[in-house]
Design a protein around this motif. Sequence first.
Motif, PDB file in Angstrom:
ATOM      1  N   LEU A   1       0.858  -1.179   0.000  1.00 34.19           N
ATOM      2  CA  LEU A   1       0.000   0.000   0.000  1.00 34.19           C
ATOM      3  C   LEU A   1       0.892   1.226   0.000  1.00 34.19           C
ATOM      4  O   LEU A   1       2.019   1.182   0.526  1.00 34.19           O
ATOM      5  CB  LEU A   1      -0.895   0.047   1.243  1.00 34.19           C
ATOM      6  CG  LEU A   1      -2.124  -0.860   1.310  1.00 34.19           C
ATOM      7  CD1 LEU A   1      -2.778  -0.743   2.686  1.00 34.19           C
ATOM      8  CD2 LEU A   1      -3.118  -0.525   0.219  1.00 34.19           C
ATOM      9  N   ARG A   2       0.382   2.312  -0.537  1.00 29.75           N
ATOM     10  CA  ARG A   2       1.084   3.593  -0.426  1.00 29.75           C
ATOM     11  C   ARG A   2       0.147   4.591   0.223  1.00 29.75           C
ATOM     12  O   ARG A   2      -0.936   4.879  -0.305  1.00 29.75           O
ATOM     13  CB  ARG A   2       1.539   4.125  -1.781  1.00 29.75           C
ATOM     14  CG  ARG A   2       2.436   5.357  -1.628  1.00 29.75           C
ATOM     15  CD  ARG A   2       3.009   5.867  -2.920  1.00 29.75           C
ATOM     16  NE  ARG A   2       2.063   6.694  -3.663  1.00 29.75           N
ATOM     17  CZ  ARG A   2       2.418   7.644  -4.531  1.00 29.75           C
ATOM     18  NH1 ARG A   2       3.713   7.877  -4.748  1.00 29.75           N
ATOM     19  NH2 ARG A   2       1.508   8.328  -5.192  1.00 29.75           N
ATOM     20  N   LEU A   3       0.581   5.114   1.342  1.00 33.20           N
ATOM     21  CA  LEU A   3      -0.172   6.132   2.054  1.00 33.20           C
ATOM     22  C   LEU A   3       0.301   7.512   1.605  1.00 33.20           C
ATOM     23  O   LEU A   3       1.480   7.716   1.315  1.00 33.20           O
ATOM     24  CB  LEU A   3       0.009   5.991   3.561  1.00 33.20           C
ATOM     25  CG  LEU A   3      -0.327   4.627   4.175  1.00 33.20           C
ATOM     26  CD1 LEU A   3      -0.173   4.695   5.699  1.00 33.20           C
ATOM     27  CD2 LEU A   3      -1.706   4.165   3.782  1.00 33.20           C
ATOM     28  N   SER A   4      -0.641   8.456   1.585  1.00 35.38           N
ATOM     29  CA  SER A   4      -0.322   9.836   1.262  1.00 35.38           C
ATOM     30  C   SER A   4      -0.815  10.731   2.379  1.00 35.38           C
ATOM     31  O   SER A   4      -1.823  10.432   3.033  1.00 35.38           O
ATOM     32  CB  SER A   4      -0.987  10.261  -0.055  1.00 35.38           C
ATOM     33  OG  SER A   4      -0.548   9.469  -1.130  1.00 35.38           O
ATOM     34  N   CYS A   5      -0.134  11.830   2.576  1.00 31.84           N
ATOM     35  CA  CYS A   5      -0.530  12.821   3.576  1.00 31.84           C
ATOM     36  C   CYS A   5      -0.399  14.195   2.935  1.00 31.84           C
ATOM     37  O   CYS A   5       0.715  14.652   2.654  1.00 31.84           O
ATOM     38  CB  CYS A   5       0.358  12.713   4.806  1.00 31.84           C
ATOM     39  SG  CYS A   5       0.161  14.049   6.006  1.00 31.84           S
ATOM     40  N   LEU A   6      -1.536  14.836   2.712  1.00 29.27           N
ATOM     41  CA  LEU A   6      -1.560  16.142   2.063  1.00 29.27           C
ATOM     42  C   LEU A   6      -1.663  17.230   3.116  1.00 29.27           C
ATOM     43  O   LEU A   6      -2.579  17.204   3.956  1.00 29.27           O
ATOM     44  CB  LEU A   6      -2.731  16.226   1.093  1.00 29.27           C
ATOM     45  CG  LEU A   6      -2.961  17.578   0.420  1.00 29.27           C
ATOM     46  CD1 LEU A   6      -1.780  17.945  -0.463  1.00 29.27           C
ATOM     47  CD2 LEU A   6      -4.247  17.560  -0.395  1.00 29.27           C
ATOM     48  N   ALA A   7      -0.749  18.171   3.059  1.00 36.80           N
ATOM     49  CA  ALA A   7      -0.762  19.309   3.976  1.00 36.80           C
ATOM     50  C   ALA A   7      -1.405  20.510   3.293  1.00 36.80           C
ATOM     51  O   ALA A   7      -1.120  20.799   2.130  1.00 36.80           O
ATOM     52  CB  ALA A   7       0.652  19.664   4.410  1.00 36.80           C
ATOM     53  N   SER A   8      -2.271  21.193   4.015  1.00 37.69           N
ATOM     54  CA  SER A   8      -2.915  22.380   3.461  1.00 37.69           C
ATOM     55  C   SER A   8      -3.056  23.419   4.555  1.00 37.69           C
ATOM     56  O   SER A   8      -2.917  23.129   5.743  1.00 37.69           O
ATOM     57  CB  SER A   8      -4.287  22.022   2.876  1.00 37.69           C
ATOM     58  OG  SER A   8      -5.149  21.546   3.894  1.00 37.69           O
ATOM     59  N   GLY A   9      -3.362  24.644   4.113  1.00 38.43           N
ATOM     60  CA  GLY A   9      -3.538  25.710   5.077  1.00 38.43           C
ATOM     61  C   GLY A   9      -2.341  26.632   5.124  1.00 38.43           C
ATOM     62  O   GLY A   9      -1.545  26.686   4.199  1.00 38.43           O
TER      63      GLY A   9
END
Length: 112
Positions: free
Chosen positions: A18-26
Amino acid sequence: QVQLVESGGGLVQAGGSLRLSCLASGSISGIYAMGWYRQAPGQQRELVAVMSSGGTTNSAESVKGRFTISRDNAKKTLYLQMNSLKPEDTAVYSCAIIGRYWGKGTLVTVSS
């Protein structure tokens, strides 16, 4: 306000990937140390892998050689590539800007 949103979790058979992603915003700028943590049911949260602001990586002994942390600064996204998954990798995986912000997590379930 900074938000971290994880995605990519799910159900996978042992040995799978699996490949996890973490998107940062703000309101975030610059490059920070970031990491992936996990918490299995009834257990304490543990650090899985971390990447410094300079790009140096480190990971827990239990995942060395199987998990790889990476980031795309232009996309403000942190990744965790997980290979050769084992049932004991089952947990909620969360990303963090170390010492500052946390995501809510994504569930990874590895069946035997």
